[in-house]
Design a protein around this motif. Structure first.
Motif, PDB file in Angstrom:
ATOM      1  N   ALA A 183      -9.113  -7.478  -0.506  1.00 29.79           N
ATOM      2  CA  ALA A 183      -8.111  -8.030  -1.430  1.00 29.79           C
ATOM      3  C   ALA A 183      -7.064  -9.086  -0.539  1.00 29.79           C
ATOM      4  O   ALA A 183      -6.778  -9.859  -0.810  1.00 29.79           O
ATOM      5  CB  ALA A 183      -6.795  -6.330  -1.169  1.00 29.79           C
ATOM      6  N   HIS A 184      -7.073  -8.805   1.243  1.00 29.79           N
ATOM      7  CA  HIS A 184      -6.510 -10.194   1.277  1.00 29.79           C
ATOM      8  C   HIS A 184      -7.672 -10.624   1.877  1.00 29.79           C
ATOM      9  O   HIS A 184      -6.932 -12.527   1.646  1.00 29.79           O
ATOM     10  CB  HIS A 184      -6.273  -9.176   3.235  1.00 29.79           C
ATOM     11  N   ALA A 185      -8.615 -10.408   1.539  1.00 27.09           N
ATOM     12  CA  ALA A 185      -9.745 -11.789   1.791  1.00 27.09           C
ATOM     13  C   ALA A 185      -9.486 -13.269   0.460  1.00 27.09           C
ATOM     14  O   ALA A 185      -9.663 -14.114   0.244  1.00 27.09           O
ATOM     15  CB  ALA A 185     -10.984 -11.818   1.957  1.00 27.09           C
ATOM     16  N   LEU A 186      -9.259 -12.176  -0.766  1.00 27.74           N
ATOM     17  CA  LEU A 186      -9.145 -12.829  -2.244  1.00 27.74           C
ATOM     18  C   LEU A 186      -7.492 -13.609  -2.084  1.00 27.74           C
ATOM     19  O   LEU A 186      -7.478 -14.086  -3.087  1.00 27.74           O
ATOM     20  CB  LEU A 186      -9.504 -10.964  -2.804  1.00 27.74           C
ATOM     21  N   ARG A 187      -6.591 -12.898  -1.288  1.00 28.82           N
ATOM     22  CA  ARG A 187      -5.353 -13.011  -1.732  1.00 28.82           C
ATOM     23  C   ARG A 187      -5.127 -14.057  -1.134  1.00 28.82           C
ATOM     24  O   ARG A 187      -4.405 -15.532  -1.772  1.00 28.82           O
ATOM     25  CB  ARG A 187      -4.487 -12.041  -0.904  1.00 28.82           C
ATOM     26  N   ASP A 188      -5.498 -14.920   0.297  1.00 26.60           N
ATOM     27  CA  ASP A 188      -5.632 -15.801   0.989  1.00 26.60           C
ATOM     28  C   ASP A 188      -6.423 -17.086   0.091  1.00 26.60           C
ATOM     29  O   ASP A 188      -6.072 -18.103   0.159  1.00 26.60           O
ATOM     30  CB  ASP A 188      -6.290 -15.626   1.852  1.00 26.60           C
ATOM     31  N   ALA A 189      -7.775 -16.572  -0.560  1.00 24.37           N
ATOM     32  CA  ALA A 189      -8.566 -17.455  -1.522  1.00 24.37           C
ATOM     33  C   ALA A 189      -7.639 -18.545  -2.566  1.00 24.37           C
ATOM     34  O   ALA A 189      -7.413 -19.180  -3.148  1.00 24.37           O
ATOM     35  CB  ALA A 189      -9.996 -17.397  -1.835  1.00 24.37           C
ATOM     36  N   ASP A 195      -1.921 -23.485  -6.576  1.00 25.33           N
ATOM     37  CA  ASP A 195      -1.412 -23.532  -8.267  1.00 25.33           C
ATOM     38  C   ASP A 195      -1.581 -22.290  -9.187  1.00 25.33           C
ATOM     39  O   ASP A 195      -0.653 -22.114 -10.058  1.00 25.33           O
ATOM     40  CB  ASP A 195      -2.296 -23.854  -9.539  1.00 25.33           C
ATOM     41  N   LEU A 196      -1.428 -21.247  -7.991  1.00 29.41           N
ATOM     42  CA  LEU A 196      -1.049 -19.434  -8.410  1.00 29.41           C
ATOM     43  C   LEU A 196      -0.254 -18.869  -8.067  1.00 29.41           C
ATOM     44  O   LEU A 196       0.215 -19.089  -6.468  1.00 29.41           O
ATOM     45  CB  LEU A 196      -2.217 -19.104  -8.315  1.00 29.41           C
ATOM     46  N   VAL A 197       0.918 -18.307  -8.282  1.00 21.31           N
ATOM     47  CA  VAL A 197       2.007 -17.368  -7.447  1.00 21.31           C
ATOM     48  C   VAL A 197       0.927 -16.565  -8.051  1.00 21.31           C
ATOM     49  O   VAL A 197       0.749 -15.421  -8.809  1.00 21.31           O
ATOM     50  CB  VAL A 197       3.006 -17.047  -8.522  1.00 21.31           C
ATOM     51  N   VAL A 198       0.132 -15.559  -6.911  1.00 24.44           N
ATOM     52  CA  VAL A 198      -0.647 -14.096  -6.120  1.00 24.44           C
ATOM     53  C   VAL A 198       0.802 -13.350  -6.107  1.00 24.44           C
ATOM     54  O   VAL A 198       1.308 -13.704  -4.865  1.00 24.44           O
ATOM     55  CB  VAL A 198      -1.179 -15.157  -5.920  1.00 24.44           C
ATOM     56  N   GLY A 199       0.934 -12.028  -7.000  1.00 21.92           N
ATOM     57  CA  GLY A 199       1.175 -10.804  -5.838  1.00 21.92           C
ATOM     58  C   GLY A 199       0.549 -10.194  -4.803  1.00 21.92           C
ATOM     59  O   GLY A 199      -0.554  -9.802  -5.188  1.00 21.92           O
ATOM     60  N   ASP A 200       1.203  -9.901  -3.850  1.00 25.53           N
ATOM     61  CA  ASP A 200       0.188  -8.683  -2.823  1.00 25.53           C
ATOM     62  C   ASP A 200       1.171  -7.733  -3.205  1.00 25.53           C
ATOM     63  O   ASP A 200       2.770  -7.301  -2.901  1.00 25.53           O
ATOM     64  CB  ASP A 200       0.611  -9.837  -1.174  1.00 25.53           C
ATOM     65  N   ASN A 201      -0.539  -6.669  -3.279  1.00 26.14           N
ATOM     66  CA  ASN A 201       0.348  -5.323  -3.794  1.00 26.14           C
ATOM     67  C   ASN A 201       1.562  -5.666  -4.980  1.00 26.14           C
ATOM     68  O   ASN A 201       2.468  -4.746  -5.190  1.00 26.14           O
ATOM     69  CB  ASN A 201       0.957  -4.943  -2.821  1.00 26.14           C
ATOM     70  N   GLN A 202       1.251  -6.947  -6.283  1.00 25.24           N
ATOM     71  CA  GLN A 202       2.541  -6.938  -6.943  1.00 25.24           C
ATOM     72  C   GLN A 202       1.703  -7.202  -8.043  1.00 25.24           C
ATOM     73  O   GLN A 202       0.667  -7.677  -8.224  1.00 25.24           O
ATOM     74  CB  GLN A 202       3.675  -8.033  -7.048  1.00 25.24           C
ATOM     75  N   PRO A 203       2.041  -7.102  -9.361  1.00 22.57           N
ATOM     76  CA  PRO A 203       3.181  -6.135  -9.574  1.00 22.57           C
ATOM     77  C   PRO A 203       3.140  -4.420  -9.518  1.00 22.57           C
ATOM     78  O   PRO A 203       4.140  -3.984  -9.838  1.00 22.57           O
ATOM     79  CB  PRO A 203       3.384  -6.604 -11.631  1.00 22.57           C
ATOM     80  N   TYR A 204       1.691  -4.037  -9.172  1.00 26.84           N
ATOM     81  CA  TYR A 204       2.043  -2.879  -8.780  1.00 26.84           C
ATOM     82  C   TYR A 204       1.679  -2.369  -7.252  1.00 26.84           C
ATOM     83  O   TYR A 204       0.462  -3.943  -7.049  1.00 26.84           O
ATOM     84  CB  TYR A 204       0.672  -2.171 -10.004  1.00 26.84           C
ATOM     85  N   SER A 205       1.117  -1.520  -7.058  1.00 27.72           N
ATOM     86  CA  SER A 205      -0.059  -1.178  -5.739  1.00 27.72           C
ATOM     87  C   SER A 205      -0.447   0.380  -6.419  1.00 27.72           C
ATOM     88  O   SER A 205      -0.440   0.727  -6.901  1.00 27.72           O
ATOM     89  CB  SER A 205       0.786  -1.157  -4.685  1.00 27.72           C
ATOM     90  N   VAL A 206      -2.032  -0.063  -4.957  1.00 28.16           N
ATOM     91  CA  VAL A 206      -3.112   1.529  -5.116  1.00 28.16           C
ATOM     92  C   VAL A 206      -2.397   2.378  -4.447  1.00 28.16           C
ATOM     93  O   VAL A 206      -1.718   2.225  -3.353  1.00 28.16           O
ATOM     94  CB  VAL A 206      -4.174   1.210  -5.177  1.00 28.16           C
ATOM     95  N   SER A 207      -2.132   3.363  -4.844  1.00 25.95           N
ATOM     96  CA  SER A 207      -2.366   4.854  -4.033  1.00 25.95           C
ATOM     97  C   SER A 207      -3.359   6.096  -4.970  1.00 25.95           C
ATOM     98  O   SER A 207      -3.292   6.013  -5.903  1.00 25.95           O
ATOM     99  CB  SER A 207      -0.750   4.988  -4.481  1.00 25.95           C
ATOM    100  N   ASP A 208      -3.438   6.887  -3.900  1.00 26.03           N
ATOM    101  CA  ASP A 208      -4.320   8.187  -4.657  1.00 26.03           C
ATOM    102  C   ASP A 208      -2.933   8.634  -5.454  1.00 26.03           C
ATOM    103  O   ASP A 208      -3.797   9.591  -6.825  1.00 26.03           O
ATOM    104  CB  ASP A 208      -3.547   9.452  -3.342  1.00 26.03           C
ATOM    105  N   SER A 209      -1.591   8.896  -5.676  1.00 26.60           N
ATOM    106  CA  SER A 209      -1.307   9.182  -6.859  1.00 26.60           C
ATOM    107  C   SER A 209      -1.308   8.443  -8.291  1.00 26.60           C
ATOM    108  O   SER A 209      -1.002   9.319  -9.653  1.00 26.60           O
ATOM    109  CB  SER A 209       0.277   9.729  -6.626  1.00 26.60           C
TER     110      SER A 209
END
Length: 270
Positions: A183-189, A195-209
């Motif tokens: 995830a962090h590697a793809l975020r950084d890329a 030219d992109l606004v990249v959400g870091d655990n946005q607009p959602y995040s992953v959880s077990d629930s």
């Protein structure tokens, strides 16, 4: 249902199968899933009582993501699975005990066909749509493991440009939970594209629930994984889908060698 009666079948002749597998013999280490790719409703459920046009909104499916998945499968020769039924029938990225597995209301729209379901009706949706879809993913991951093949898992989603009247500025979002490697590697890329606004655990995040695919198929197996969200207005037509698939294919190729070779930090314990 009496002990002697046969279970009622939900899917009938003419209904699509619950999923489609693309590139079943694909050579790529990348494996793509699209939990909300389709908007089909089983004939037995009619239109779920929805007003006209509602199934075409973001509540009914992840707009545009099926096209992106198909393009990526072809560009990377990657095993890809696209789920055919609307998330309003059953949400294939929710834990089985989630209150949003089968919703009665979504973003202001009532879903009358989901009101007051008994245990048999709920189980039919799981048994004929949710469980076969995830079983197929699991079987493929087992086979790749047994063959000694590397697997890099990407779950593909799209998100509405505005929710509850609030605009979302991100072009895409990179989602993760415990394991941040891919995830962090793809975020950084993606951020390096400029030219992109990249959400870091946005607009959602992953959880077990709140999620099923990443916790079950990614985290439990220790596979490098990421959930990728793309804003729906950017992939609403074929041109946008092709453009995003080409961009992602280029970036993923750039990450592939290091992850396949194991030249990344180990997954965290836990």
């Amino acid at each position: 249902m009496s002990p002697d009666s046969a279970p009622v079948r939900l899917l009938q002749p003419g209904d699509p199968p619950p999923f489609e597998v693309l590139r079943p013999d694909g050579a790529s280490p990348w494996l793509f899933t699209a939990d909300h790719a389709g908007q089909a409703i089983p004939r037995a459920l009619g239109d779920l009582g929805l007003p006209p046009g509602e199934i075409d909104r973001h509540i009914g499916w992840d707009i545009g993501i099926a096209g992106v998945a198909r393009e990526l499968a072809a560009l990377l020769d990657a095993w890809t699975i696209v789920q055919a039924y609307s998330r309003l029938v059953v949400d294939c990225n929710r834990p089985l005990d989630s209150p949003t597995l089968i919703v009665e209301r979504s973003d202001g729209t009532e879903v009358p066909g989901n009101h007051g379901l008994d245990a048999d009706a709920r189980q039919a949706r799981l048994a004929e749509i949710f469980l076969p879809y995830h079983a197929r993913i699991g079987e493929t991951l087992d086979r790749r493991r047994d063959q000694g093949r590397a697997t890099l898992l990407v779950t593909l989603h799209s998100f509405t440009p505005a929710m509850g009247g609030v605009a979302r500025p991100w072009h895409c979002g990179v989602l993760y939970n415990r394991d941040t490697r891919l995830a962090h590697a793809l975020r950084d890329a993606l951020q390096a594209e400029g030219d992109l606004v990249v959400g870091d655990n946005q607009p959602y995040s992953v959880s077990d629930s709140s999620d099923y695919a990443i916790p079950v198929h990614g985290e439990r197996r220790g596979l490098p994984h990421v959930e990728l969200e793309i804003r729906q207005d950017l992939i609403a037509d074929a041109a946008g889908q092709v453009a995003w698939a080409q961009r992602l294919a280029r970036l993923l190729r750039g990450l592939e060698a290091a992850f396949v070779a194991g030249q990344v930090p180990s997954a965290p314990a836990g």
